[in-house]
Scaffold this motif. Sequence first.
Motif, PDB file in Angstrom:
ATOM      1  N   LEU A 113      39.555  26.170  39.172  1.00  0.00           N
ATOM      2  CA  LEU A 113      38.945  27.162  40.064  1.00  0.00           C
ATOM      3  C   LEU A 113      39.302  26.869  41.520  1.00  0.00           C
ATOM      4  N   TYR A 114      39.148  25.604  41.900  1.00  0.00           N
ATOM      5  CA  TYR A 114      39.434  25.207  43.276  1.00  0.00           C
ATOM      6  C   TYR A 114      40.899  25.483  43.625  1.00  0.00           C
ATOM      7  N   ARG A 115      41.805  25.063  42.742  1.00  0.00           N
ATOM      8  CA  ARG A 115      43.235  25.174  43.052  1.00  0.00           C
ATOM      9  C   ARG A 115      43.740  26.608  43.003  1.00  0.00           C
ATOM     10  N   ASN A 120      46.134  34.739  45.486  1.00  0.00           N
ATOM     11  CA  ASN A 120      45.641  35.866  44.673  1.00  0.00           C
ATOM     12  C   ASN A 120      46.763  36.527  43.863  1.00  0.00           C
ATOM     13  N   HIS A 121      47.737  35.708  43.441  1.00  0.00           N
ATOM     14  CA  HIS A 121      48.855  36.278  42.686  1.00  0.00           C
ATOM     15  C   HIS A 121      48.698  36.152  41.174  1.00  0.00           C
ATOM     16  N   ARG A 122      47.487  35.788  40.718  1.00  0.00           N
ATOM     17  CA  ARG A 122      47.277  35.675  39.273  1.00  0.00           C
ATOM     18  C   ARG A 122      46.388  36.832  38.801  1.00  0.00           C
ATOM     19  N   PRO A 123      47.020  37.857  38.186  1.00  0.00           N
ATOM     20  CA  PRO A 123      46.283  39.082  37.851  1.00  0.00           C
ATOM     21  C   PRO A 123      45.059  38.846  36.972  1.00  0.00           C
ATOM     22  N   LEU A 124      45.123  37.859  36.065  1.00  0.00           N
ATOM     23  CA  LEU A 124      43.995  37.653  35.146  1.00  0.00           C
ATOM     24  C   LEU A 124      42.734  37.212  35.887  1.00  0.00           C
ATOM     25  N   ASP A 129      34.670  37.539  37.524  1.00  0.00           N
ATOM     26  CA  ASP A 129      34.305  36.239  38.100  1.00  0.00           C
ATOM     27  C   ASP A 129      35.323  35.174  37.653  1.00  0.00           C
ATOM     28  N   PRO A 130      36.121  34.633  38.600  1.00  0.00           N
ATOM     29  CA  PRO A 130      37.183  33.694  38.215  1.00  0.00           C
ATOM     30  C   PRO A 130      36.681  32.491  37.426  1.00  0.00           C
ATOM     31  N   LYS A 131      35.488  31.989  37.777  1.00  0.00           N
ATOM     32  CA  LYS A 131      34.979  30.802  37.071  1.00  0.00           C
ATOM     33  C   LYS A 131      34.725  31.128  35.598  1.00  0.00           C
ATOM     34  N   ALA A 132      34.079  32.275  35.352  1.00  0.00           N
ATOM     35  CA  ALA A 132      33.781  32.666  33.969  1.00  0.00           C
ATOM     36  C   ALA A 132      35.079  32.925  33.199  1.00  0.00           C
ATOM     37  N   ILE A 133      36.060  33.537  33.876  1.00  0.00           N
ATOM     38  CA  ILE A 133      37.343  33.836  33.209  1.00  0.00           C
ATOM     39  C   ILE A 133      38.058  32.533  32.842  1.00  0.00           C
ATOM     40  N   LEU A 134      38.131  31.613  33.810  1.00  0.00           N
ATOM     41  CA  LEU A 134      38.831  30.345  33.554  1.00  0.00           C
ATOM     42  C   LEU A 134      38.157  29.571  32.422  1.00  0.00           C
ATOM     43  N   LYS A 135      36.808  29.618  32.393  1.00  0.00           N
ATOM     44  CA  LYS A 135      36.064  28.885  31.365  1.00  0.00           C
ATOM     45  C   LYS A 135      36.378  29.455  29.982  1.00  0.00           C
TER      46      LYS A 135
END
Length: 182
Positions: A113-115, A120-124, A129-135
């Motif tokens: 998440l931090y990195r 903002n070049h990662r469409p997914l 919410d990036p944290k929920a998506i990454l998890k």
Amino acid sequence: MIKAPNIILVGPMGAGKTTIGRLISQSMGKEFYDLDKVIEDNAGADIPWIFEREGEEGFRRRETQALSAIVQSDTGDCVFATGGGIVMREENRDILRDNALVVYLYASVAQQLYRTSKSNHRPLLQTGDPKAILKKLFEVRDPLYREVATLIIETDARHPRSVANRVLDAIRRHLKMEITVS
Ligand SMILES: Nc1ncnc2c1ncn2[C@@H]1O[C@H](COP(=O)(O)OP(=O)(O)O)[C@@H](O)[C@H]1O
Ligand SMILES: O=C(O)C1=C[C@@H](OP(=O)(O)O)[C@@H](O)[C@H](O)C1
Ligand SMILES: [Mg+2]
């Protein structure tokens, strides 16, 4: 003579595949290719554009094509960074397992998440919410990275140069062991 294998880095977005891949290729005097860049060059368009026009499915098709092409080319002995979703297709996992020394760069979801928050070049990561998506992605993909990995290297709380040195040490140890037993 034993042909040196391609070294392919896998892992989640923000694990450092692009950064570490470049560093280890320089140290080993090998060519470096980022599969995302290869896909963009082949398409003549960037990844956000491909996702927008062709959807994730179109991007995945291009990703499999690019991966197949690199393992079919006779060159070998190169370092490749992949995109985080390379392990989603079984076909890709088979190619990775059978054709390369695969290094899984592990990063916790907090580090991912931090990195990834710096760009903002990662469409997914733009769809919620990036944290929920990454998890969620990590839950699905971590076992798949492990399934294809020859080596697993932890990247949390380590400077890129230190991660690269660990990868280099692990590769050297692995290749030496392979030569000794064969
Ligand atoms: N070990 C690390 N420690 C701190 N920052 C890192 C580390 N590895 C990569 N980064 C930074 O994180 C961001 C994402 O790295 P990148 O190599 O693009 O990851 P990936 O290709 O796996 O998505 C970049 O800004 C990079 O400088
Ligand atoms: O995890 C994914 O599905 C993706 C990761 C990206 O690469 P990085 O892992 O280098 O960010 C890129 O391939 C694309 O945005 C999809
Ligand atoms: Mg990358």
